[in-house]
Scaffold this active site. Structure first.
Site, short mmCIF file in Angstrom:
data_model
loop_
_atom_site.label_atom_id
_atom_site.label_comp_id
_atom_site.label_asym_id
_atom_site.label_seq_id
_atom_site.Cartn_x
_atom_site.Cartn_y
_atom_site.Cartn_z
N GLU A 173 0.07 -1.37 5.63
CA GLU A 173 1.15 -0.97 6.55
C GLU A 173 1.04 0.50 6.90
O GLU A 173 1.28 0.90 8.04
CB GLU A 173 2.51 -1.27 5.92
CG GLU A 173 3.70 -1.10 6.87
CD GLU A 173 4.35 0.28 6.84
OE1 GLU A 173 5.31 0.50 7.60
OE2 GLU A 173 3.89 1.15 6.06
N ASP A 185 0.81 -1.21 0.00
CA ASP A 185 0.00 0.00 0.00
C ASP A 185 0.85 1.26 0.00
O ASP A 185 2.03 1.23 0.35
CB ASP A 185 -0.95 0.01 1.19
CG ASP A 185 -0.23 0.08 2.54
OD1 ASP A 185 0.77 -0.62 2.71
OD2 ASP A 185 -0.69 0.85 3.43
#
Length: 411
Positions: free
Chosen positions: A176, A81
């Site tokens: 994350e 991400d």
């Protein structure tokens, strides 16, 4: 060695994988799975047949051992991400080949200039192939650089079975950037003893220490009355919240006034109505006692302000986010030592550093997988000025290949 890391990186950053801190789903955005599916396909095409994406969007894969020695299983981890601080939609990466050392004006917004003055690390990269975004988005080097580097190293190791190493587990994570990256990792399925996140910055950096981190939410209950008849009755939760924020120190304990080993109290969101308002904070420091000291201080501010508003009440909720991974890594010194050796073998001087933040490795370390953080080359993170050197990425690939050999040699 012929590298594929540059081409992979350029491909991956064009896939929008921005996570959403306000989402209650996991992953927080379904589009993160678009990259996960591509990675599974590429791993399988490279000959890693067990590559899979699970229902949570994690990618797991195994590079089988090429040695008869008993070698601990090592995990290589990166997150898919990108941060919500800056748009990650329609990223247009630009390669500035053999960069001439001059300020880089980004074409989609000429006011966005990556200057050598503001980015001293960049000044040392004259002659490198520098990749930037176009000025309208972030680049996504954090952490698609790490993803691309692991993928390139995996390709090379599969193609060169004569390189001796133990079993290697690959783990790519979603979310994350919103602090939930390893929330649903199946540690038994992962089956690794030690790990490394590829999520560091400058060439040679090796991070074995992170902040310890908590989230705090202060919720204020006010008294809502029609404003035409409110005298002596109305208590605005919005105003109480604003006073709490205004009471925070201006010259210390904030991200904009701290550096090195100084912690902070940082309000990241405020929302509400006259009747009820909430302030979300992130609290950071390198030790838990210092972290708790900041929380005590913030609670004292809250209590003092609320007492000035009869009828108002407030709650103070602390949520543990992650802890300083050094507490775990100091018990397993070989994990960091082997990484230092691998970086040296790649022709780079290791730079031991502390992270003013966290990584998936912070939580993985406390989940039983000691996991320091290795450089990728990603710089100016979470911004339109994000950039990376292709040559730095290639050194990270070299480091991974040396790292798995070091573990085999020393087992």
């Amino acid at each position: 060695m012929e590298y594929t890391v540059k081409e992979r990186f350029l491909r991956y950053v064009q896939i929008d994988t921005q996570s959403d801190p306000l989402s209650t789903t996991f992953p927080s955005t379904e589009k993160q799975k678009d990259l996960a599916r591509l990675l599974v396909q590429e791993l399988q095409e490279a000959g890693i047949k067990d590559a899979e994406m699970d229902e949570h969007g994690y990618v797991y894969a195994t590079i089988p051992a090429t040695t008869a020695k008993q070698v601990p299983v090592i995990c290589l981890c990166a997150h898919m991400d990108t941060a919500s601080d800056c748009s990650g939609t329609n990223v247009k990466p630009i390669v500035h080949a053999a960069w001439d050392g001059k300020d880089i004006v980004l074409p989609d917004d000429s006011s966005q200039v990556i200057s050598v003055k503001d980015h001293p690390y960049l000044a040392d990269k004259k002659g490198h192939d520098i990749i930037t975004a176009s000025g309208a988005t972030l680049l996504g080097a954090d952490n698609k650089a790490g993803v691309a580097e692991i993928m390139d190293a995996a390709r090379y190791l599969v193609q060169h079975p004569e390189i001796k190493h133990g079993a290697i587990r690959i783990l790519f994570t979603p979310d994350e950037e919103v602090g939930r990256g390893v929330e649903h990792v199946n540690m038994e399925k992962l089956g690794a003893q030690f790990g490394y996140t590829m999520d560091g910055g400058e060439l040679g950096s090796l991070e074995d220490e992170t902040f310890s981190a908590d989230g705090v939410q202060i919720t204020i209950q006010g008294i809502s009355v029609h404003p035409g008849a409110a005298k002596g009755k109305l208590v605005s939760a919005i105003k109480v919240a604003a006073e709490i924020v205004a009471e925070l120190p201006k010259d210390i304990l904030s991200p904009e006034t701290t550096e090195d080993r100084q912690g902070f109290i940082h309000p990241v969101r405020i929302q509400g109505t006259v009747e009820k308002a909430a302030i979300d904070f992130i609290i950071r420091d390198f030790t838990v006692p210092e972290l708790q000291g900041h929380e005590f201080y913030l609670r004292k501010i809250m209590d003092t302000i609320v007492q000035k508003h009869p009828g108002a009440t407030a709650t103070f909720k602390v949520t543990e986010q992650y802890r300083n991974m050094k507490e775990v890594l100091d018990k397993h010194p070989q994990v960091v030592a082997f990484a230092e050796e691998a970086i040296r073998r790649a022709g780079v001087e290791p730079l031991k550093m502390s992270i003013r933040g966290g990584t998936d490795g912070s939580r993985l370390s406390f989940m039983g997988l000691p996991c320091p953080n290795i450089f990728t080359g990603e710089m100016a993170l979470h911004s339109k000025h994000e950039y990376i050197s292709v040559q730095d990425m290639e050194k990270a690939v070299d480091t991974i290949i040396h790292l798995v050999q070091v573990w085999e040699e020393k087992s």
